[in-house]
Design a protein around this motif. Structure first.
Motif, PDB file in Angstrom:
ATOM      1  N   GLN A  38      -9.208   3.015  15.759  1.00 35.11           N
ATOM      2  CA  GLN A  38      -9.468   1.589  15.960  1.00 35.11           C
ATOM      3  C   GLN A  38      -9.709   0.838  14.650  1.00 35.11           C
ATOM      4  O   GLN A  38      -9.176  -0.277  14.464  1.00 35.11           O
ATOM      5  N   PRO A  39     -10.477   1.404  13.697  1.00 36.29           N
ATOM      6  CA  PRO A  39     -10.607   0.711  12.406  1.00 36.29           C
ATOM      7  C   PRO A  39      -9.270   0.534  11.693  1.00 36.29           C
ATOM      8  O   PRO A  39      -9.032  -0.503  11.062  1.00 36.29           O
ATOM      9  N   PHE A  40      -8.414   1.561  11.786  1.00 36.81           N
ATOM     10  CA  PHE A  40      -7.114   1.454  11.121  1.00 36.81           C
ATOM     11  C   PHE A  40      -6.274   0.370  11.783  1.00 36.81           C
ATOM     12  O   PHE A  40      -5.573  -0.400  11.107  1.00 36.81           O
ATOM     13  N   LEU A  41      -6.324   0.282  13.100  1.00 39.68           N
ATOM     14  CA  LEU A  41      -5.578  -0.779  13.785  1.00 39.68           C
ATOM     15  C   LEU A  41      -6.095  -2.165  13.399  1.00 39.68           C
ATOM     16  O   LEU A  41      -5.316  -3.121  13.271  1.00 39.68           O
ATOM     17  N   ARG A  42      -7.401  -2.280  13.198  1.00 39.27           N
ATOM     18  CA  ARG A  42      -7.958  -3.564  12.732  1.00 39.27           C
ATOM     19  C   ARG A  42      -7.456  -3.889  11.331  1.00 39.27           C
ATOM     20  O   ARG A  42      -7.106  -5.047  11.033  1.00 39.27           O
ATOM     21  N   LEU A  43      -7.423  -2.887  10.455  1.00 37.41           N
ATOM     22  CA  LEU A  43      -6.917  -3.106   9.099  1.00 37.41           C
ATOM     23  C   LEU A  43      -5.455  -3.546   9.142  1.00 37.41           C
ATOM     24  O   LEU A  43      -5.053  -4.487   8.437  1.00 37.41           O
ATOM     25  N   ILE A  44      -4.657  -2.879   9.954  1.00 34.22           N
ATOM     26  CA  ILE A  44      -3.243  -3.243  10.092  1.00 34.22           C
ATOM     27  C   ILE A  44      -3.107  -4.694  10.547  1.00 34.22           C
ATOM     28  O   ILE A  44      -2.300  -5.459  10.007  1.00 34.22           O
ATOM     29  N   THR A  45      -3.897  -5.084  11.531  1.00 35.52           N
ATOM     30  CA  THR A  45      -3.872  -6.468  12.010  1.00 35.52           C
ATOM     31  C   THR A  45      -4.223  -7.439  10.886  1.00 35.52           C
ATOM     32  O   THR A  45      -3.547  -8.467  10.689  1.00 35.52           O
ATOM     33  N   ASP A  46      -5.263  -7.112  10.132  1.00 38.86           N
ATOM     34  CA  ASP A  46      -5.749  -8.017   9.087  1.00 38.86           C
ATOM     35  C   ASP A  46      -4.824  -8.095   7.880  1.00 38.86           C
ATOM     36  O   ASP A  46      -4.875  -9.068   7.114  1.00 38.86           O
ATOM     37  N   LEU A  47      -3.969  -7.082   7.683  1.00 36.04           N
ATOM     38  CA  LEU A  47      -3.048  -7.090   6.546  1.00 36.04           C
ATOM     39  C   LEU A  47      -1.802  -7.942   6.800  1.00 36.04           C
ATOM     40  O   LEU A  47      -1.120  -8.336   5.856  1.00 36.04           O
ATOM     41  N   GLN A  48      -1.523  -8.248   8.062  1.00 38.34           N
ATOM     42  CA  GLN A  48      -0.270  -8.955   8.374  1.00 38.34           C
ATOM     43  C   GLN A  48      -0.154 -10.325   7.699  1.00 38.34           C
ATOM     44  O   GLN A  48       0.905 -10.641   7.152  1.00 38.34           O
ATOM     45  N   PRO A  49      -1.179 -11.172   7.694  1.00 37.28           N
ATOM     46  CA  PRO A  49      -1.003 -12.478   7.040  1.00 37.28           C
ATOM     47  C   PRO A  49      -0.657 -12.364   5.562  1.00 37.28           C
ATOM     48  O   PRO A  49       0.227 -13.089   5.071  1.00 37.28           O
ATOM     49  N   GLY A  50      -1.339 -11.468   4.849  1.00 36.65           N
ATOM     50  CA  GLY A  50      -1.032 -11.287   3.435  1.00 36.65           C
ATOM     51  C   GLY A  50       0.356 -10.722   3.226  1.00 36.65           C
ATOM     52  O   GLY A  50       1.078 -11.119   2.286  1.00 36.65           O
ATOM     53  N   LEU A  51       0.768  -9.798   4.087  1.00 33.87           N
ATOM     54  CA  LEU A  51       2.113  -9.238   3.983  1.00 33.87           C
ATOM     55  C   LEU A  51       3.166 -10.299   4.243  1.00 33.87           C
ATOM     56  O   LEU A  51       4.204 -10.339   3.566  1.00 33.87           O
ATOM     57  N   ALA A  52       2.921 -11.190   5.186  1.00 34.20           N
ATOM     58  CA  ALA A  52       3.875 -12.255   5.499  1.00 34.20           C
ATOM     59  C   ALA A  52       4.066 -13.199   4.317  1.00 34.20           C
ATOM     60  O   ALA A  52       5.147 -13.781   4.146  1.00 34.20           O
ATOM     61  N   ARG A  53       3.022 -13.367   3.495  1.00 35.77           N
ATOM     62  CA  ARG A  53       3.161 -14.208   2.303  1.00 35.77           C
ATOM     63  C   ARG A  53       4.051 -13.541   1.262  1.00 35.77           C
ATOM     64  O   ARG A  53       4.676 -14.219   0.442  1.00 35.77           O
ATOM     65  N   ILE A  54       4.124 -12.216   1.289  1.00 36.39           N
ATOM     66  CA  ILE A  54       4.983 -11.474   0.360  1.00 36.39           C
ATOM     67  C   ILE A  54       6.423 -11.471   0.849  1.00 36.39           C
ATOM     68  O   ILE A  54       7.359 -11.715   0.095  1.00 36.39           O
ATOM     69  N   SER A  55       6.594 -11.160   2.131  1.00 38.06           N
ATOM     70  CA  SER A  55       7.929 -11.105   2.726  1.00 38.06           C
ATOM     71  C   SER A  55       7.826 -11.345   4.221  1.00 38.06           C
ATOM     72  O   SER A  55       7.009 -10.718   4.898  1.00 38.06           O
ATOM     73  N   THR A  56       8.686 -12.197   4.737  1.00 32.13           N
ATOM     74  CA  THR A  56       8.700 -12.445   6.182  1.00 32.13           C
ATOM     75  C   THR A  56       9.478 -11.369   6.929  1.00 32.13           C
ATOM     76  O   THR A  56       9.566 -11.413   8.165  1.00 32.13           O
ATOM     77  N   HIS A  57      10.030 -10.402   6.202  1.00 32.82           N
ATOM     78  CA  HIS A  57      10.850  -9.367   6.826  1.00 32.82           C
ATOM     79  C   HIS A  57      10.111  -8.047   7.009  1.00 32.82           C
ATOM     80  O   HIS A  57      10.691  -7.092   7.539  1.00 32.82           O
ATOM     81  N   PHE A  58       8.851  -7.993   6.568  1.00 31.98           N
ATOM     82  CA  PHE A  58       8.054  -6.779   6.740  1.00 31.98           C
ATOM     83  C   PHE A  58       6.953  -7.026   7.765  1.00 31.98           C
ATOM     84  O   PHE A  58       6.488  -8.151   7.937  1.00 31.98           O
ATOM     85  N   ARG A  59       6.541  -5.959   8.433  1.00 30.68           N
ATOM     86  CA  ARG A  59       5.572  -6.067   9.518  1.00 30.68           C
ATOM     87  C   ARG A  59       4.413  -5.094   9.328  1.00 30.68           C
ATOM     88  O   ARG A  59       4.618  -3.910   9.053  1.00 30.68           O
TER      89      ARG A  59
END
Length: 228
Positions: A38-59
């Motif tokens: 569950q902590p890892f899933l929370r981290l994955i969720t929280d990383l998405q906005p920053g990742l989207a600023r780098i590339s809209t093609h990564f998830r």
């Protein structure tokens, strides 16, 4: 700043490494859920906005099936090691077209004393290796900028676990980056200590690392005709 992992996360994974069997795992499944999954899933969720600023093609995808988090269960069908579980937990921040073509990814790894963050291509098939090597050979200036940038090299190391002893067939031994062509994997990694993994700045640390790794991943995407 919130934390994700804790001493309990490492305690569970150390225990699993010592008692890698179904009965032990089932007896401690609640610990796995509460302190690792569950902590890892929370981290994955929280990383998405920053990742989207780098590339809209990564998830950075928190779905429990088909998402970024790898299963804790091992596929032991073709291995002499029949241990049913991994003694670590990992997540791949993947390209949206990963199911269509070979694609690089970002990666976060949780393991006591051996956690790390990285990005690149891991165990690509032979035709993908050939495509990347040819692209490096044809675009050495951009490769130097992407893979030999001092900022990247100060923090990350190119994985050297599988390297050819000589230049791959068809490439001159005198090429400036022939040592890079010898690699079977193109992945930059850097270790993260347990204190960082369990600390309040983990998300910020990983986000900064993704930014540093992005030009390298962008280059690999170009080599494989992928959008970045």
């Amino acid at each position: 700043m919130s934390t994700y992992f804790s001493d309990a996360s490492f305690r569970f994974l150390r225990g699993l490494a010592r008692h890698n069997e179904k009965a032990w795992f089932e007896a401690h499944r609640a610990d796995y859920e509460a302190h690792v999954r569950q902590p890892f899933l929370r981290l994955i969720t929280d990383l998405q906005p920053g990742l989207a600023r780098i590339s809209t093609h990564f998830r950075s995808d928190p779905r429990t099936v088909g998402g970024s988090l790898f299963r804790i269960h091992r596929d032991a069908r073709f291995s002499n090691d029949k241990s049913p579980y991994k003694s670590w937990q990992g997540a791949r921040l993947f390209h949206e077209r990963r199911r269509e073509v070979a694609a690089p990814s970002f990666y976060v790894h949780l393991q006591p004393g051996e956690s790390f963050v990285g990005a690149g291509l891991w165990h690509p098939e032979t035709h993908t290796q050939r495509k990347v090597r040819q692209f490096i050979f044809d675009n050495p200036g951009a490769w130097k900028k992407a893979a030999h940038d001092p900022k990247l090299r100060r923090r990350f190391a190119l994985d050297d676990s599988e390297v050819l002893s000589r230049a791959p067939r068809g490439f001159p031994a005198g090429f400036e980056f022939v040592d890079d062509l010898k690699h079977r994997n193109w992945a930059f990694l850097r270790p993260l200590d347990d204190a960082t993994m369990a600390g309040p700045r983990l998300r910020a640390t990983v986000e900064a690392d993704l930014v540093t790794l992005a030009p390298f991943v962008d280059y690999l995407c170009a080599a494989l005709d992928l959008e970045f």
